[in-house]
Design a protein around this motif. Structure first.
Motif, short mmCIF file in Angstrom:
data_model
loop_
_atom_site.label_atom_id
_atom_site.label_comp_id
_atom_site.label_asym_id
_atom_site.label_seq_id
_atom_site.Cartn_x
_atom_site.Cartn_y
_atom_site.Cartn_z
N VAL A 1 26.10 -48.68 -51.29
CA VAL A 1 26.21 -47.87 -50.48
C VAL A 1 25.02 -47.26 -49.98
CG1 VAL A 1 27.17 -45.53 -50.04
CG2 VAL A 1 28.60 -46.98 -51.34
N PHE A 2 24.01 -47.11 -50.84
CA PHE A 2 22.83 -46.47 -50.74
C PHE A 2 21.72 -47.64 -50.05
CE2 PHE A 2 24.74 -43.55 -53.60
CZ PHE A 2 24.97 -42.42 -52.78
N TYR B 1 28.19 -45.65 -44.60
CA TYR B 1 28.09 -46.97 -44.82
C TYR B 1 28.90 -47.85 -44.06
CZ TYR B 1 27.74 -50.95 -47.90
OH TYR B 1 27.71 -52.31 -48.52
N ALA B 2 30.14 -47.02 -43.60
CA ALA B 2 31.22 -47.68 -42.78
C ALA B 2 30.60 -48.34 -41.40
CB ALA B 2 32.36 -46.65 -42.72
N GLN B 3 29.67 -47.38 -41.07
CA GLN B 3 29.38 -47.71 -39.61
C GLN B 3 28.21 -49.03 -39.95
OE1 GLN B 3 27.18 -44.59 -37.74
NE2 GLN B 3 28.54 -43.13 -38.46
N VAL B 4 27.59 -49.26 -41.04
CA VAL B 4 26.62 -50.24 -41.21
C VAL B 4 27.55 -51.59 -41.55
CG1 VAL B 4 24.89 -51.21 -42.50
CG2 VAL B 4 24.66 -48.82 -41.86
N ALA B 5 28.33 -51.40 -42.54
CA ALA B 5 29.28 -52.31 -43.21
C ALA B 5 29.99 -53.00 -42.09
CB ALA B 5 30.04 -52.04 -44.29
N ASN B 6 30.53 -52.37 -41.09
CA ASN B 6 31.23 -52.65 -40.16
C ASN B 6 30.74 -53.38 -38.68
OD1 ASN B 6 34.38 -52.32 -40.88
ND2 ASN B 6 33.37 -50.72 -41.56
N LEU B 7 29.52 -53.37 -39.05
CA LEU B 7 28.63 -53.92 -37.69
C LEU B 7 28.98 -55.36 -37.48
CD1 LEU B 7 25.13 -52.55 -38.28
CD2 LEU B 7 26.93 -52.20 -36.56
N ALA B 8 29.45 -56.17 -38.50
CA ALA B 8 29.74 -57.59 -38.42
C ALA B 8 31.36 -57.83 -38.14
CB ALA B 8 29.71 -58.34 -39.96
N PHE B 9 31.97 -56.55 -38.09
CA PHE B 9 33.41 -56.75 -37.67
C PHE B 9 33.81 -55.62 -36.45
CE2 PHE B 9 32.86 -57.03 -42.35
CZ PHE B 9 33.02 -58.38 -42.44
N ASP B 10 34.97 -55.87 -35.88
CA ASP B 10 35.43 -55.16 -34.81
C ASP B 10 36.34 -54.17 -35.13
OD1 ASP B 10 35.37 -54.45 -32.21
OD2 ASP B 10 36.94 -55.68 -31.56
N ASN B 11 36.14 -53.51 -36.42
CA ASN B 11 37.00 -52.66 -36.93
C ASN B 11 37.13 -51.22 -36.24
OD1 ASN B 11 38.15 -54.46 -38.69
ND2 ASN B 11 36.56 -54.03 -40.48
N LEU B 12 38.01 -50.62 -36.39
CA LEU B 12 38.07 -49.06 -36.08
C LEU B 12 37.47 -48.24 -37.13
CD1 LEU B 12 41.74 -49.24 -34.33
CD2 LEU B 12 39.45 -49.38 -33.04
N LEU B 13 36.87 -47.28 -36.69
CA LEU B 13 36.55 -46.11 -37.78
C LEU B 13 37.25 -44.86 -37.27
CD1 LEU B 13 32.78 -46.62 -38.39
CD2 LEU B 13 34.79 -47.86 -39.38
N LEU B 14 38.04 -44.41 -38.35
CA LEU B 14 38.83 -43.17 -37.83
C LEU B 14 38.82 -42.20 -39.01
CD1 LEU B 14 42.00 -45.50 -37.45
CD2 LEU B 14 40.83 -44.59 -35.67
N PRO B 15 38.94 -41.14 -38.46
CA PRO B 15 39.06 -39.75 -39.54
C PRO B 15 39.92 -39.82 -40.65
CG PRO B 15 38.73 -38.99 -37.29
CD PRO B 15 39.24 -40.44 -37.14
N LEU B 16 39.65 -39.35 -41.86
CA LEU B 16 40.83 -39.39 -42.78
C LEU B 16 41.53 -38.15 -42.54
CD1 LEU B 16 41.52 -40.42 -45.49
CD2 LEU B 16 40.18 -38.80 -46.41
N PRO B 17 42.84 -38.47 -42.29
CA PRO B 17 43.80 -37.53 -42.13
C PRO B 17 44.20 -36.54 -43.18
CG PRO B 17 44.98 -39.65 -42.38
CD PRO B 17 43.46 -39.78 -42.69
#
Length: 313
Positions: free
Chosen positions: A108-109, A252-268
């Motif tokens: 992560v770091f 880390y989600a912003q970095v790890a998902n650069l290779a994918f077209d995933n959505l990043l959503l707020p945790l409800p």
């Protein structure tokens, strides 16, 4: 005759001996040392007792060294120079020092720290090398104490008084979902929809709940974990090819998902942000190299934008 063992006398006496030898006069030696003349005379008396020799014989206004004083002055001055080098102000030049820093970083770091750090070192032509190592959380304190690692970054956990720590960032948890997920309309994720999906959980432990599960349990709720794995990158790829959801640190989600077209959503779910903490041993607190390293890492996190969940990377 050799110099008596250091435990038998005050090492400051050697400074007096050297000053009298150099000045050849008690008064001038006292002025050189910024001491009173009686203090220098008293120190000479103690030296004579230690060495069992007069060391200096008065001839008029001059203090003439005895054969023993002439014999020992060179090793005395060498010893004083060596001691002086230990007390000189220590410096650190990242452009010239061939230093290897060993950092205990989780993945992560690593993604947040290593790219900007290595970019900076490359731009400045630094000779520094960085080794990122995996250290079990229970061993971090011992490794810092032994000096086998210079610094660690992890979540908050209890450490002894000899370990210093600094929170460098707070990071909200983010939910990762594949684009086109059939149960996430317009990029909105409700708690009910969150709980209705299968989940991926990333953990180095073989069993046990995740951070979000503690809050869910407190509310009498439960999610279904269908995959437990060790690395976020693998989990993000699984998410991109399934309807499973993944909860992970936002930066880390912003970095790890650069290779994918995933959505990043707020945790409800209302959960305190994750703290990233820097740990180092107290005996390195004023070490110039450690100060430089901690400063660079602090700057790196300060320069990075706060993570926010968005609909796309």
């Amino acid at each position: 005759m050799s110099i008596p063992h250091y435990r038998r006398y005050d090492l400051n006496l050697l400074v007096v001996l050297s000053a009298i030898f150099e000045e050849g006069n008690i008064t001038r030696a006292s002025q050189k040392l910024n001491l009173t003349q009686p203090a220098v005379s008293h120190a000479l008396a103690r030296l004579r007792d230690v060495f069992q020799d007069q060391l200096f014989v008065r001839q008029g206004a001059a203090m003439v060294p005895t054969p023993l004083a002439r014999q020992i002055i060179t090793p005395v001055r060498t010893a004083l120079q060596s001691l002086g080098s230990l007390t000189e102000e220590r410096t650190f030049d990242p452009a010239a020092d061939r230093r290897v820093f060993r950092l205990a970083l989780r993945d992560v770091f690593e993604s947040s720290v290593l790219p900007p750090l290595m970019e900076q070192l490359e731009k400045t032509g630094s000779l520094i090398a960085i080794h990122s190592v995996r250290t079990d959380r229970t061993e971090i304190e011992a490794e810092l104490r032994r000096g086998s690692i210079d610094l660690a970054m992890d979540i908050p956990f209890p450490v002894g008084d000899e370990i210093n720590q600094l929170r460098v960032v707070r990071d909200p948890l983010t939910v990762v979902a594949r684009r086109g997920h059939p149960h996430i309309a317009a990029g909105n994720l409700s708690l009910d929809s969150f709980l209705a999906q299968g989940h991926v959980m990333v953990s180095s432990r073989r069993k046990g709940p995740g951070i979000e599960d503690f809050e869910l349990n407190r509310l009498g709720l439960r999610r279904e974990v269908k995959l437990r794995c060790q690395h976020y990158f693998a989990a993000c790829r699984v998410v991109s090819q399934t309807d499973l959801l993944l909860t992970m640190p936002g930066r880390y989600a912003q970095v790890a998902n650069l290779a994918f077209d995933n959505l990043l959503l707020p945790l409800p779910l209302k959960i305190p942000d994750l703290d990233a903490v820097m740990y180092w041993h107290a005996n390195m607190d004023e070490d110039p190299a450690s100060l430089w390293l901690r400063g660079r890492l602090t700057d790196i996190f300060s320069d990075q934008p706060t993570s926010t969940a968005s609909q796309a990377i």
